[in-house]
Design a protein around this motif. Structure first.
Motif, PDB file in Angstrom:
ATOM      1  N   SER A  38       0.839  -1.209   0.000  1.00 18.67           N
ATOM      2  CA  SER A  38       0.000   0.000   0.000  1.00 18.67           C
ATOM      3  C   SER A  38       0.873   1.257   0.000  1.00 18.67           C
ATOM      4  CB  SER A  38      -0.930   0.006   1.214  1.00 18.67           C
ATOM      5  OG  SER A  38      -1.783  -1.108   1.152  1.00 18.67           O
ATOM      6  N   TYR A  39       2.030   1.166   0.644  1.00 16.03           N
ATOM      7  CA  TYR A  39       2.986   2.285   0.625  1.00 16.03           C
ATOM      8  C   TYR A  39       3.477   2.510  -0.815  1.00 16.03           C
ATOM      9  CZ  TYR A  39       7.629   4.447   1.294  1.00 16.03           C
ATOM     10  OH  TYR A  39       8.746   5.232   1.197  1.00 16.03           O
ATOM     11  N   HIS A  40       3.728   1.432  -1.532  1.00 13.34           N
ATOM     12  CA  HIS A  40       4.164   1.585  -2.933  1.00 13.34           C
ATOM     13  C   HIS A  40       3.092   2.302  -3.765  1.00 13.34           C
ATOM     14  CE1 HIS A  40       6.989  -2.088  -2.302  1.00 13.34           C
ATOM     15  NE2 HIS A  40       7.481  -0.988  -1.802  1.00 13.34           N
ATOM     16  N   ALA A  41       1.825   2.007  -3.478  1.00 10.65           N
ATOM     17  CA  ALA A  41       0.753   2.715  -4.201  1.00 10.65           C
ATOM     18  C   ALA A  41       0.861   4.209  -3.926  1.00 10.65           C
ATOM     19  CB  ALA A  41      -0.611   2.175  -3.771  1.00 10.65           C
ATOM     20  N   GLY A  42       1.150   4.548  -2.667  1.00 14.03           N
ATOM     21  CA  GLY A  42       1.307   5.958  -2.300  1.00 14.03           C
ATOM     22  C   GLY A  42       2.460   6.611  -3.055  1.00 14.03           C
ATOM     23  N   LEU A  43       3.550   5.857  -3.235  1.00 14.26           N
ATOM     24  CA  LEU A  43       4.714   6.418  -3.939  1.00 14.26           C
ATOM     25  C   LEU A  43       4.378   6.746  -5.400  1.00 14.26           C
ATOM     26  CD1 LEU A  43       7.636   4.181  -2.603  1.00 14.26           C
ATOM     27  CD2 LEU A  43       7.100   6.532  -1.969  1.00 14.26           C
ATOM     28  N   VAL A  44       3.581   5.877  -6.038  1.00  6.79           N
ATOM     29  CA  VAL A  44       3.158   6.180  -7.418  1.00  6.79           C
ATOM     30  C   VAL A  44       2.306   7.446  -7.404  1.00  6.79           C
ATOM     31  CG1 VAL A  44       1.815   5.394  -9.408  1.00  6.79           C
ATOM     32  CG2 VAL A  44       3.197   3.749  -8.126  1.00  6.79           C
ATOM     33  N   ALA A  45       1.394   7.517  -6.423  1.00  4.51           N
ATOM     34  CA  ALA A  45       0.451   8.642  -6.377  1.00  4.51           C
ATOM     35  C   ALA A  45       1.169   9.973  -6.235  1.00  4.51           C
ATOM     36  CB  ALA A  45      -0.534   8.445  -5.234  1.00  4.51           C
ATOM     37  N   ARG A  46       2.312   9.965  -5.542  1.00  2.24           N
ATOM     38  CA  ARG A  46       3.034  11.238  -5.385  1.00  2.24           C
ATOM     39  C   ARG A  46       3.388  11.828  -6.759  1.00  2.24           C
ATOM     40  NH1 ARG A  46       8.385  11.501  -1.945  1.00  2.24           N
ATOM     41  NH2 ARG A  46       8.995   9.945  -3.459  1.00  2.24           N
ATOM     42  N   TYR A  47       3.837  10.962  -7.686  1.00  2.00           N
ATOM     43  CA  TYR A  47       4.170  11.463  -9.026  1.00  2.00           C
ATOM     44  C   TYR A  47       2.926  12.076  -9.680  1.00  2.00           C
ATOM     45  CZ  TYR A  47       8.691   9.026  -8.918  1.00  2.00           C
ATOM     46  OH  TYR A  47       9.957   8.613  -8.604  1.00  2.00           O
ATOM     47  N   TRP A  48       1.825  11.365  -9.576  1.00  2.00           N
ATOM     48  CA  TRP A  48       0.581  11.866 -10.198  1.00  2.00           C
ATOM     49  C   TRP A  48       0.152  13.190  -9.575  1.00  2.00           C
ATOM     50  CZ3 TRP A  48      -2.268   6.533  -9.566  1.00  2.00           C
ATOM     51  CH2 TRP A  48      -1.959   5.698 -10.656  1.00  2.00           C
TER      52      TRP A  48
END
Ligand code: F6R
Length: 608
Positions: free
Chosen positions: A302-312
């Motif tokens: 779930s943390y990895h999902a957050g890391l992608v979201a930061r770029y977006w």
């Protein structure tokens, strides 16, 4: 993590308990046990094997009232003596999820009071404490409440007594627990999937609730001891959704369910012509207007999902975004910002660290909170002001797959809604993104066609000790996710690097025995990535490249290309995740590991 099932009925409950435990196996466990009231005695059976082993051992056990448990060791090694249920003086039996923090003090006091301990667990103190109050002439309910008042920590418990043939007491504080309401029979469980075999009528208990159940009725008392009503809800989980069907493993099934899970998560949005903040809750518009930045808190995948979201979020919505591992944030001195939106991401909604991080953020005076979660009734959803539910359906395999890709879809929606509310999204762009989201399930389906190719490729990994995953930009967190999947289910050590970091250290590791897996979408960083791949090839490294169709990276000696069907622009991380999940799955199959229940891991990490 640990699981609880209990039943009080007018029939033998042992098959119900065993079936319930079987359905909780996915949470991860290392021992299992059950206890029933049988003719004024407690009959207990425990095993360090699988639930199937417990089933064999309890072939002759019967009783109309019983509790059962799958244990994931915290205090004391996995062993039969540490397996639940724990029994005090042959009279009181307890199953427990959670951690009792003051158990050492209680253990000394109880030992001094003549209670012998037969396990190393924190749970055994609960059984003895209840017994001590019960032996003073209190009812089982009063004795349990008195014992709970002495506990510091988190718990969900089920309690029975040898001389109460038609009664279970249960309670929760900090760990999930629910009731199942049947016809002339009642149940308890830590997870609704355990009870679908017998009922769909569910009562979700609240923090501090204590309940007395008989086969005919149940009474709920809140943390002040007042009798309260809690709504009975009909669970919409289907039996099939927790059954394996034609697949070999839940992980394989859940990888294949991704097109549908994405379609379900995006359904309401894709059927509309425009994006509105209301999808996050009634207060979303006002909240989004008041925020100046975002802090994402989560653990693991779930943390990895957050890391992608930061770029977006920074790129499309132009909003500052930080992402932090929940277990770090909760214990760190940080500078609070009341205008920051706290976003917690969690499949289960019960992860102890994420829950504590959310509470910590709120306690620091940050009122704007949003949960992205797959379990509607979970603690995180209840604790957050706003929510967006991923509709992935139950995820049984310990390795998260469909929960991750649906979290990404939800986070992309958040990005678009925030971009729109900040006037950074034209009507034309909004329509274009909506169209891309509508196409996403079909695009994911096409990626699944790579499965036979990846299954063949996986044979080249089975004898490897290490693997390196490379990505850049939006796809660096996907490289991290690919590495996590591979290590957790195949036990191959894997690390992820942003490809640009290669020559700052990890290149030293590259030789013919170190497979290097690279994600190569056709984006702005492609040419840079190609140079990084040359650096690997020049050192004799074997490259496995998941490339978009038009990247012009060619299959030559030492470079294996897996061609993705299409480039999905901003949504590309969602599609590029799928082949990496498949790779981990087929490597694990090659290695013969327990894919759905990897060693030492649990599904919902409800302890710190
Ligand atoms: C890995 C995995 C874990 C979870 C983590 C958080 O495959 O599943 O890393 O992502 O334990 O769990 P949730 O999302 O339930 O908070």
């Amino acid at each position: 993590m640990c699981g609880i099932v209990g039943a009080v009925a007018l029939r033998n409950v042992v098959p119900i308990l065993l079936e319930g435990l079987k359905r909780l196996e996915y949470r991860g466990y290392d021992s299992a046990g059950l206890v029933v009231v049988d003719d004024g005695h407690l009959t207990r059976v425990r095993s360090t094997g699988r639930v199937a082993d417990l089933t064999e051992r309890s072939a002759t056990t019967t009783g109309y009232t019983g509790i059962a448990h799958t244990r994931w060791a915290t205090h004391g090694i996995p062993s039969e003596r540490n397996a639940h249920p724990h029994v005090s003086k042959g009279q009181i039996a307890v199953v427990h999820n959670g951690i009792i923090e003051n158990y050492e003090v209680l253990r000394s006091t109880l030992t001094a009071a003549g209670y012998p301990f037969s396990s190393d667990t924190d749970t055994e103190v609960i059984a003895h404490l209840i017994h001590r109050h019960y032996a003073r002439g209190n009812s089982l309910l009063v004795a349990t409440r008195a014992a709970l008042a002495e506990l510091v920590g988190a718990y969900a418990i089920g309690v029975i007594a040898s001389d109460c043939p038609d009664q279970i007491i249960c309670a929760r504080r900090g760990s999930p627990l629910l009731l199942g309401v049947g016809v002339a029979e009642n149940f308890i469980a830590s997870d609704v999937s355990a009870l679908l075999q017998v009922t769909r009528q569910i009562v979700y208990l609240e923090e501090g609730d204590v309940v007395e159940l008989t086969h005919q009725a149940y009474q709920i008392y809140d943390k002040q001891g007042n009798q309260v009503e809690r709504a009975v809800q009909t669970s919409e989980l289907s039996n099939e959704s927790v059954e394996l069907g034609l697949y070999q493993h839940y992980m394989q099934k859940e990888i294949h369910e991704q097109p549908q899970a994405l379609a379900n998560t995006l359904e309401s949005v894709c059927n509309s012509q425009s994006l509105v903040p209301g999808i996050f809750g009634a207060e979303a518009a006002a909240t989004f207007a008041d925020i100046d930045s975002i802090l994402i808190l989560a653990c693991g995948t779930s943390y990895h999902a957050g890391l992608v979201a930061r770029y977006w979020l920074e790129d499309l919505a132009g909003i500052r975004c930080n992402v932090e591992v929940a277990s770090e944030y909760r214990y760190r001195s940080s500078v609070p910002n009341p205008k920051q939106l706290i976003v917690v991401i969690s499949q289960s909604g019960e992860t102890a660290d994420t829950q504590a991080a959310l509470n910590h953020a709120k306690a620091l005076g940050q009122p704007h909170t949003l949960a992205i979660c797959n379990v509607p009734e979970s603690a995180l959803v209840r604790l957050s002001k706003l929510r967006l539910l991923t509709r992935a359906g139950p995820e049984i395999g310990v390795a998260s797959t469909k929960a991750f890709t649906t979290q990404l879809a939800a986070l992309f929606l958040l990005t678009l809604v925030l971009a729109k509310s900040r006037d950074r999204l034209s009507v034309r762009q909004e329509q274009q993104y909506l169209q891309e989201l509508r196409h996403l399930p079909a695009a994911a389906q096409k990626v699944l066609d790579l499965e036979p190719l990846i299954a063949t490729l996986a044979t080249q990994f089975a004898d490897k000790q290490h693997a390196l995953f490379l990505g850049r930009g939006l796809h660096y967190p996907i490289a991290m996710e690919g590495a996590l999947k591979l290590k957790e289910i195949s036990y191959i050590h894997a690390e992820a690097y942003p490809a640009g970091e290669l020559k700052h250290g990890p290149l030293a590791l590259v030789d013919k025995d170190m497979p290097v897996i690279s994600i190569a979408p056709n984006d702005a960083l492609l040419e840079k990535l190609k140079s990084n791949l040359q650096e690997v090839r020049a050192r004799g490294g074997e490259l496995y490249v998941f490339a978009d169709a038009d990247t012009h990276i060619h299959e030559v000696d030492g470079i294996h290309i897996m061609q993705m069907p299409e480039h999905a622009g901003y949504l590309s991380p969602i599609l590029h995740t799928i082949p990496l999940q498949l790779l981990a799955y087929y490597v694990a199959l090659q290695k013969g590991t327990d894919v759905d229940k990897p060693r030492n891991l649990a599904k919902s990490v409800t302890v710190e």
